[in-house]
Design an enzyme around this catalytic site. Structure first.
Site, PDB file in Angstrom:
ATOM      1  CB  SER A 135      -0.538   0.074   1.165  1.00 36.49           C
ATOM      2  OG  SER A 135      -1.308   0.947   1.543  1.00 36.49           O
ATOM      3  CE  LYS A 161      -4.458  -0.212   0.455  1.00 41.27           C
ATOM      4  NZ  LYS A 161      -4.900  -0.851   1.698  1.00 41.27           N
ATOM      5  CE  LYS A 163      -4.419   3.784   2.099  1.00 37.60           C
ATOM      6  NZ  LYS A 163      -5.063   3.559   2.574  1.00 37.60           N
ATOM      7  CG  ASP A 188      -7.765   2.368   0.442  1.00 38.50           C
ATOM      8  OD1 ASP A 188      -8.849   2.815   0.430  1.00 38.50           O
ATOM      9  OD2 ASP A 188      -7.420   1.737   1.318  1.00 38.50           O
ATOM     10  CD  GLU A 213      -8.956  -1.159   0.082  1.00 35.50           C
ATOM     11  OE1 GLU A 213      -7.594  -1.663   0.041  1.00 35.50           O
ATOM     12  OE2 GLU A 213      -8.798  -1.576   2.267  1.00 35.50           O
ATOM     13  CG  ASP A 238     -10.118  -0.966   5.234  1.00 34.10           C
ATOM     14  OD1 ASP A 238     -10.854  -1.428   6.272  1.00 34.10           O
ATOM     15  OD2 ASP A 238      -9.536  -0.478   4.812  1.00 34.10           O
ATOM     16  CE  LYS A 262      -7.364  -1.991   7.308  1.00 30.79           C
ATOM     17  NZ  LYS A 262      -7.344  -0.549   6.752  1.00 30.79           N
ATOM     18  N   GLY A 290      -3.939  -4.114   6.194  1.00 33.28           N
ATOM     19  CA  GLY A 290      -2.635  -3.282   7.698  1.00 33.28           C
ATOM     20  C   GLY A 290      -3.214  -2.296   8.217  1.00 33.28           C
TER      21      GLY A 290
HETATM   22  O1  OSB Z   1      -6.873   1.794   4.100  1.00 35.83           O
HETATM   23  O2  OSB Z   1      -5.955  -0.062   4.426  1.00 35.83           O
HETATM   24  C1  OSB Z   1      -5.780   1.619   4.922  1.00 35.83           C
HETATM   25  C2  OSB Z   1      -3.078   2.590   7.114  1.00 35.83           C
HETATM   26  C3  OSB Z   1      -3.987   2.723   7.795  1.00 35.83           C
HETATM   27  C4  OSB Z   1      -4.633   3.242   7.793  1.00 35.83           C
HETATM   28  C5  OSB Z   1      -5.816   3.277   7.056  1.00 35.83           C
HETATM   29  C6  OSB Z   1      -5.452   1.667   6.039  1.00 35.83           C
HETATM   30  C7  OSB Z   1      -3.993   1.979   5.149  1.00 35.83           C
HETATM   31  C8  OSB Z   1      -3.305   1.229   4.849  1.00 35.83           C
HETATM   32  C9  OSB Z   1      -1.625   0.511   4.920  1.00 35.83           C
HETATM   33  O3  OSB Z   1      -3.261   0.668   3.548  1.00 35.83           O
HETATM   34  C10 OSB Z   1      -1.315  -1.049   4.874  1.00 35.83           C
HETATM   35  C11 OSB Z   1       0.068  -1.188   5.645  1.00 35.83           C
HETATM   36  O4  OSB Z   1       0.059  -0.993   6.503  1.00 35.83           O
HETATM   37  O5  OSB Z   1       0.720  -0.670   4.767  1.00 35.83           O
HETATM   38 MG    MG Z   2      -8.525   0.625   3.225  1.00 34.14          MG
END
Ligand code: OSB
Ligand code: MG
Length: 368
Positions: A135, A161, A163, A188, A213, A238, A262, A290
Site C-alpha cells: 500500500s 495499491k 492511495k 484505495d 477500495e 474496508d 482487518k 494493514g
Molecule cells: O485503508 O488500508 C487502509 C493504513 C492506515 C489506515 C488505513 C489503511 C492503511 C493502509 C496501510 O493502507 C497498509 C499497511 O499497513 O501497509
Molecule cells: Mg483501506
C-alpha cells in the site's frame, strides 16, 4: 485456560517514510501492545487504533481507556475452554473493536503456545506462504509515485495499491498505467468520495484496476450498492465491514465484490474467521489489510492470512518498509517472489524483543 493478568504498553515508533492517505498523514505510530498471561504463558496482541479517529471511531487513547477500565475487568480471572470463548465476554461493550482485538488476539497466541502449535494451525490455516502486495501513500508528485512503485516491484511485491483522493486519482492511474501497463494495480480512497462522484469513479473503469477500495463513507453500505451497480471495477470494502452482520448485509445487498479483512476493525480472530468463512461460502474473495502495525500485529496478520479464502495478495509486508528496527525477532521479511514464509514455531511464531519494547515504552499498566 485461566486469564491471569494483562500488561498494556504504549510504544512509540517512527515510520521509515511518512504515510499519507485521503484522511491523515502519519509520521510516528502510538501503538498499544497487549501481553496476556494465560496459565503461565504470555500471549501477545496489538491494538491497531490510529493516533486520530479519522479512519474509524477509535484512537490510541480510547483504546487504552476501554482496555484498562472495561475489557480487562470483564476478562480477569475467567476460565476459558479456548480463545474462541473470549469474544462472548467482550461483547457487552459496543464497538471498540480494535481494543477488543488487542486482547482477544493475545489470548489466541497464548492458547497456541500452550498447545505448542503455530497460531495459524490453531486457526485452521492452510498456507505455508502468503502473497504480498504493498500500500503506497499519497506522494507529492507523480514522479515520486512512479519511483515508489518501481522500487516495490523490484522487491518482488505482487500487486500495487495506491492511495487516492479527489482530483489526484486520474493523473495517478494514468501515469502508472503508462509506466506499468501490466501490473496488478488497485486504488484505495478511504471514503474520500460521494455518490455524486459516480461519473468520476466510472472513469477509473478504463484502467483495468483489480478493485477500488472503499470509495464512499465509512459506514455507507447503501451508497456502495449504487456505485457497484454502475461500475465494472469490483468494489472492495474496508472501513464499512466492522462486523459479521455488516459483511452479510454488504454481500446480500451487492455493495462489494471483495472484502478486506482487518483483525482490529472486526474485533479479533474469531470474528475475522467468521467473516472469512461467510465470504468463502458466497464466493467473495478476501485479503488481509494493514494498519501500519509493529511486528506483533504483523505476525497476527500473517497467521490470519493462511486461511484458504485469503486468495488475493494482502497489505502485509516486510518490517523494513515501516521500521528501522522492529519489536520482534526475527523481523518479517519478504522473498523475491513477493511472499512471506509462515513461521512454524508455536504461537505467532515471532519473539517479542522485551529489551527493544521497554526502550520505546512511554506508559505501562499491569492489570491483574
Ligand atoms: O485503508 O488500508 C487502509 C493504513 C492506515 C489506515 C488505513 C489503511 C492503511 C493502509 C496501510 O493502507 C497498509 C499497511 O499497513 O501497509
Ligand atoms: Mg483501506
Amino acid at each position: 485456560m485461566r486469564l491471569q493478568s494483562l500488561t498494556l504498553r504504549e510504544i512509540h515508533l517512527k515510520l521509515v517514510t511518512p504515510f499519507e492517505t485521503s484522511f491523515d498523514r502519519t509520521t510516528e505510530r502510538r501503538i498499544i501492545l497487549a501481553e496476556a498471561r494465560v496459565d503461565g504463558v504470555s500471549g501477545w496482541g496489538e491494538c491497531t487504533a490510529g493516533e486520530t479517529p479519522f479512519y474509524n471511531p477509535e484512537d490510541t487513547e480510547t483504546s487504552w481507556h476501554i482496555l484498562k477500565n472495561f475489557l480487562w475487568p470483564m476478562l480477569k480471572g475467567k476460565e476459558l475452554a479456548s480463545a474462541s470463548d473470549a469474544w462472548a465476554l467482550l461483547e457487552p461493550v459496543r464497538g471498540h473493536n480494535m481494543a477488543k482485538a488487542a486482547v482477544e488476539t493475545a489470548i489466541w497466541d497464548a492458547e497456541a503456545k500452550l498447545k505448542n502449535i503455530p497460531l495459524w494451525k490453531l486457526l485452521g490455516g492452510t498456507r505455508s506462504e502468503i502473497a504480498c502486495g504493498v500500500s503506497i501513500g499519497i506522494k507529492d508528485s507523480l514522479d515520486e509515485l512512479a519511483t515508489a512503485v518501481k522500487k516495490e516491484l523490484g522487491a518482488g511485491y505482487q500487486r500495487i495499491k495506491i492511495k487516492i483522493k479527489p482530483g489526484k486519482e486520474l493523473p495517478q492511474v494514468q501515469r502508472l498505467r503508462r509506466d506499468f501497463p501490466r501490473i496488478k494495480l488497485m486504488v484505495d480512497a478511504n471514503s474520500a468520495y460521494r455518490k455524486e462522484d459516480l461519473p468520476l469513479l466510472k472513469q477509473l473503469d478504463g484502467f483495468y484496476l483489480m478493485m477500488v477500495e472503499q470509495p464512499l463513507g465509512w459506514d455507507d453500505l447503501f451508497g456502495h450498492v449504487e456505485i457497484q451497480k454502475n461500475l465494472q471495477t469490483p468494489i472492495c470494502l474496508d472501513e464499512c465491514i466492522h462486523s459479521y452482520e455488516h459483511a452479510e448485509a454488504a454481500i446480500e445487498l451487492g455493495a462489494c465484490k471483495i472484502i478486506n479483512i482487518k483483525l482490529g476493525r472486526v474485533g479479533g480472530l474469531l470474528q475475522a474467521k467468521r467473516i472469512h468463512d461467510l465470504c468463502q461460502t458466497h464466493g467473495i474473495p478476501v485479503w488481509c489489510g494493514g494498519m501500519l502495525e509493529s511486528g506483533i500485529g504483523r505476525a497476527q496478520n500473517i497467521a490470519m492470512s493462511t486461511l484458504p479464502n485469503f486468495s488475493l495478495p494482502g497489505d502485509v509486508t516486510a518490517s523494513r518498509r515501516y521500521w528501522h528496527e522492529d519489536v520482534i525477532a526475527p523481523e518479517v521479511t519478504v522473498k523475491p517472489q513477493g511472499t512471506i514464509e509462515v513461521p512454524t514455531t508455536p504461537g505467532i511464531g515471532f519473539t517479542p524483543r522485551l529489551d527493544r519494547i521497554s526502550s520505546i515504552t512511554v506508559r505501562q499498566a499491569q492489570l491483574a
